[in-house]
Scaffold this motif. Sequence first.
Motif, PDB file in Angstrom:
ATOM      1  N   LEU A 188      38.060  25.233  29.160  1.00  0.00           N
ATOM      2  CA  LEU A 188      38.463  26.629  29.031  1.00  0.00           C
ATOM      3  C   LEU A 188      38.377  27.346  30.379  1.00  0.00           C
ATOM      4  O   LEU A 188      39.322  28.001  30.810  1.00  0.00           O
ATOM      5  CB  LEU A 188      37.591  27.332  27.977  1.00  0.00           C
ATOM      6  CG  LEU A 188      38.244  28.523  27.275  1.00  0.00           C
ATOM      7  CD1 LEU A 188      39.502  28.116  26.533  1.00  0.00           C
ATOM      8  CD2 LEU A 188      37.265  29.177  26.307  1.00  0.00           C
ATOM      9  N   VAL A 189      37.253  27.223  31.068  1.00  0.00           N
ATOM     10  CA  VAL A 189      37.101  27.751  32.421  1.00  0.00           C
ATOM     11  C   VAL A 189      36.762  26.571  33.321  1.00  0.00           C
ATOM     12  O   VAL A 189      35.701  25.965  33.192  1.00  0.00           O
ATOM     13  CB  VAL A 189      36.003  28.827  32.501  1.00  0.00           C
ATOM     14  CG1 VAL A 189      35.845  29.314  33.935  1.00  0.00           C
ATOM     15  CG2 VAL A 189      36.341  30.001  31.584  1.00  0.00           C
ATOM     16  N   ASN A 190      37.657  26.248  34.253  1.00  0.00           N
ATOM     17  CA  ASN A 190      37.532  25.047  35.078  1.00  0.00           C
ATOM     18  C   ASN A 190      37.303  25.447  36.540  1.00  0.00           C
ATOM     19  O   ASN A 190      38.152  26.098  37.148  1.00  0.00           O
ATOM     20  CB  ASN A 190      38.808  24.202  34.953  1.00  0.00           C
ATOM     21  CG  ASN A 190      38.571  22.747  35.300  1.00  0.00           C
ATOM     22  OD1 ASN A 190      37.472  22.227  35.114  1.00  0.00           O
ATOM     23  ND2 ASN A 190      39.588  22.080  35.789  1.00  0.00           N
ATOM     24  N   ILE A 191      36.151  25.054  37.098  1.00  0.00           N
ATOM     25  CA  ILE A 191      35.771  25.425  38.462  1.00  0.00           C
ATOM     26  C   ILE A 191      35.651  24.142  39.268  1.00  0.00           C
ATOM     27  O   ILE A 191      34.700  23.372  39.090  1.00  0.00           O
ATOM     28  CB  ILE A 191      34.430  26.189  38.482  1.00  0.00           C
ATOM     29  CG1 ILE A 191      34.421  27.306  37.423  1.00  0.00           C
ATOM     30  CG2 ILE A 191      34.155  26.746  39.867  1.00  0.00           C
ATOM     31  CD1 ILE A 191      35.459  28.371  37.635  1.00  0.00           C
ATOM     32  N   VAL A 192      36.604  23.877  40.168  1.00  0.00           N
ATOM     33  CA  VAL A 192      36.669  22.572  40.823  1.00  0.00           C
ATOM     34  C   VAL A 192      36.976  22.695  42.318  1.00  0.00           C
ATOM     35  O   VAL A 192      37.276  23.772  42.817  1.00  0.00           O
ATOM     36  CB  VAL A 192      37.732  21.672  40.151  1.00  0.00           C
ATOM     37  CG1 VAL A 192      37.346  21.364  38.712  1.00  0.00           C
ATOM     38  CG2 VAL A 192      39.108  22.329  40.192  1.00  0.00           C
ATOM     39  N   GLN A 193      36.873  21.580  43.012  1.00  0.00           N
ATOM     40  CA  GLN A 193      37.256  21.445  44.424  1.00  0.00           C
ATOM     41  C   GLN A 193      36.553  22.456  45.331  1.00  0.00           C
ATOM     42  O   GLN A 193      37.180  23.182  46.104  1.00  0.00           O
ATOM     43  CB  GLN A 193      38.776  21.565  44.577  1.00  0.00           C
ATOM     44  CG  GLN A 193      39.562  20.453  43.913  1.00  0.00           C
ATOM     45  CD  GLN A 193      41.062  20.595  44.098  1.00  0.00           C
ATOM     46  OE1 GLN A 193      41.527  21.436  44.854  1.00  0.00           O
ATOM     47  NE2 GLN A 193      41.817  19.776  43.399  1.00  0.00           N
ATOM     48  N   GLY A 194      35.234  22.500  45.224  1.00  0.00           N
ATOM     49  CA  GLY A 194      34.466  23.362  46.101  1.00  0.00           C
ATOM     50  C   GLY A 194      34.421  24.825  45.717  1.00  0.00           C
ATOM     51  O   GLY A 194      33.928  25.656  46.482  1.00  0.00           O
ATOM     52  N   SER A 195      34.913  25.183  44.551  1.00  0.00           N
ATOM     53  CA  SER A 195      34.895  26.576  44.103  1.00  0.00           C
ATOM     54  C   SER A 195      33.567  26.902  43.415  1.00  0.00           C
ATOM     55  O   SER A 195      32.839  26.016  42.967  1.00  0.00           O
ATOM     56  CB  SER A 195      36.048  26.833  43.139  1.00  0.00           C
ATOM     57  OG  SER A 195      37.291  26.699  43.799  1.00  0.00           O
ATOM     58  N   THR A 196      33.256  28.188  43.333  1.00  0.00           N
ATOM     59  CA  THR A 196      32.043  28.650  42.663  1.00  0.00           C
ATOM     60  C   THR A 196      32.390  29.779  41.699  1.00  0.00           C
ATOM     61  O   THR A 196      33.412  30.453  41.854  1.00  0.00           O
ATOM     62  CB  THR A 196      30.999  29.158  43.673  1.00  0.00           C
ATOM     63  OG1 THR A 196      31.545  30.274  44.393  1.00  0.00           O
ATOM     64  CG2 THR A 196      30.615  28.066  44.653  1.00  0.00           C
ATOM     65  N   ALA A 197      31.525  29.984  40.703  1.00  0.00           N
ATOM     66  CA  ALA A 197      31.760  31.042  39.721  1.00  0.00           C
ATOM     67  C   ALA A 197      30.458  31.725  39.359  1.00  0.00           C
ATOM     68  O   ALA A 197      29.406  31.089  39.265  1.00  0.00           O
ATOM     69  CB  ALA A 197      32.417  30.480  38.468  1.00  0.00           C
ATOM     70  N   GLN A 198      30.530  33.017  39.157  1.00  0.00           N
ATOM     71  CA  GLN A 198      29.427  33.813  38.626  1.00  0.00           C
ATOM     72  C   GLN A 198      29.914  34.420  37.315  1.00  0.00           C
ATOM     73  O   GLN A 198      30.830  35.245  37.299  1.00  0.00           O
ATOM     74  CB  GLN A 198      29.034  34.905  39.608  1.00  0.00           C
ATOM     75  CG  GLN A 198      27.865  35.768  39.148  1.00  0.00           C
ATOM     76  CD  GLN A 198      27.607  36.917  40.092  1.00  0.00           C
ATOM     77  OE1 GLN A 198      28.232  37.975  39.984  1.00  0.00           O
ATOM     78  NE2 GLN A 198      26.712  36.719  41.040  1.00  0.00           N
ATOM     79  N   VAL A 214      33.032  25.290  29.874  1.00  0.00           N
ATOM     80  CA  VAL A 214      33.006  25.521  31.311  1.00  0.00           C
ATOM     81  C   VAL A 214      32.798  24.193  32.004  1.00  0.00           C
ATOM     82  O   VAL A 214      31.838  23.470  31.703  1.00  0.00           O
ATOM     83  CB  VAL A 214      31.896  26.504  31.717  1.00  0.00           C
ATOM     84  CG1 VAL A 214      31.882  26.711  33.230  1.00  0.00           C
ATOM     85  CG2 VAL A 214      32.078  27.850  31.007  1.00  0.00           C
ATOM     86  N   GLY A 215      33.696  23.844  32.930  1.00  0.00           N
ATOM     87  CA  GLY A 215      33.597  22.556  33.601  1.00  0.00           C
ATOM     88  C   GLY A 215      33.582  22.709  35.098  1.00  0.00           C
ATOM     89  O   GLY A 215      34.193  23.630  35.657  1.00  0.00           O
ATOM     90  N   THR A 216      32.863  21.832  35.769  1.00  0.00           N
ATOM     91  CA  THR A 216      32.830  21.799  37.234  1.00  0.00           C
ATOM     92  C   THR A 216      32.971  20.362  37.703  1.00  0.00           C
ATOM     93  O   THR A 216      32.579  19.432  37.010  1.00  0.00           O
ATOM     94  CB  THR A 216      31.505  22.367  37.783  1.00  0.00           C
ATOM     95  OG1 THR A 216      30.415  21.563  37.289  1.00  0.00           O
ATOM     96  CG2 THR A 216      31.312  23.802  37.351  1.00  0.00           C
ATOM     97  N   SER A 217      33.536  20.195  38.874  1.00  0.00           N
ATOM     98  CA  SER A 217      33.639  18.866  39.460  1.00  0.00           C
ATOM     99  C   SER A 217      33.904  18.982  40.946  1.00  0.00           C
ATOM    100  O   SER A 217      34.249  20.047  41.436  1.00  0.00           O
ATOM    101  CB  SER A 217      34.749  18.054  38.794  1.00  0.00           C
ATOM    102  OG  SER A 217      36.002  18.656  39.003  1.00  0.00           O
TER     103      SER A 217
END
Length: 217
Positions: A188-198, A214-217
């Motif tokens: 649903l919310v995908n945070i990837v390739q060196g990105s950050t989220a608050q 929420v996914g990160t990679s």
Amino acid sequence: ISGVETGIEAIFGSTILTGGYIISASVNGIMLNNSRFMQYGGTGDIPADGWTGKITGTSDVAVLVYQGVFDVWDPGALELHDLIGGRGIDLRQSKASINNLKLLAFENTGSGWKPALQLSGGSSAYINGAVISGSTDGALVSISDGPITKIEISTLTVGSASNAIEAYGSTRLVLRNSNISGSVTDTLVNIVQGSTAQIGNSSSISGSVGDALVGTS
């Protein structure tokens, strides 16, 4: 403004100040190249509920900004209706402050990964009071290679998509007091390739997902 391919085009350092408007265009509603567009909010003798800009019928991009600035000041509003293809808003190497955006029933499946809202090439934006809903092949909101995008008091509802929001390429996403929901094949919310989220301040993320909320990679 109606019966045209492009409603408003500004280039070479132009500045446009506007109140309310209605644009019915077959290709693009507003196009900016190295220029600035500012839509008034509601002060003084301007209506208390603000000026509303409306764009309908575009087949490419309703609002396309390249190396420019696009502002819709609160309590003004921007409404995008009955788009027949392309994207809703596409910011490239640009800055934007968009209050009270309404983009409902965005349907763009089978179109080659075209989102309702796209920021790329180092663009940054403040999105406040947005309501976006619809379906697409990729992400409903796509953010890439940008310093920061802040989304507040907004609602994103996905009918079907790969993601509701995807942030990649060293992007910083701030999500506050917002609700993200719907059905996606990936995250649903995908945070990837060196990105950050608050993500905080009473935000909620819920729905049917193929991988994770929420996914990160």
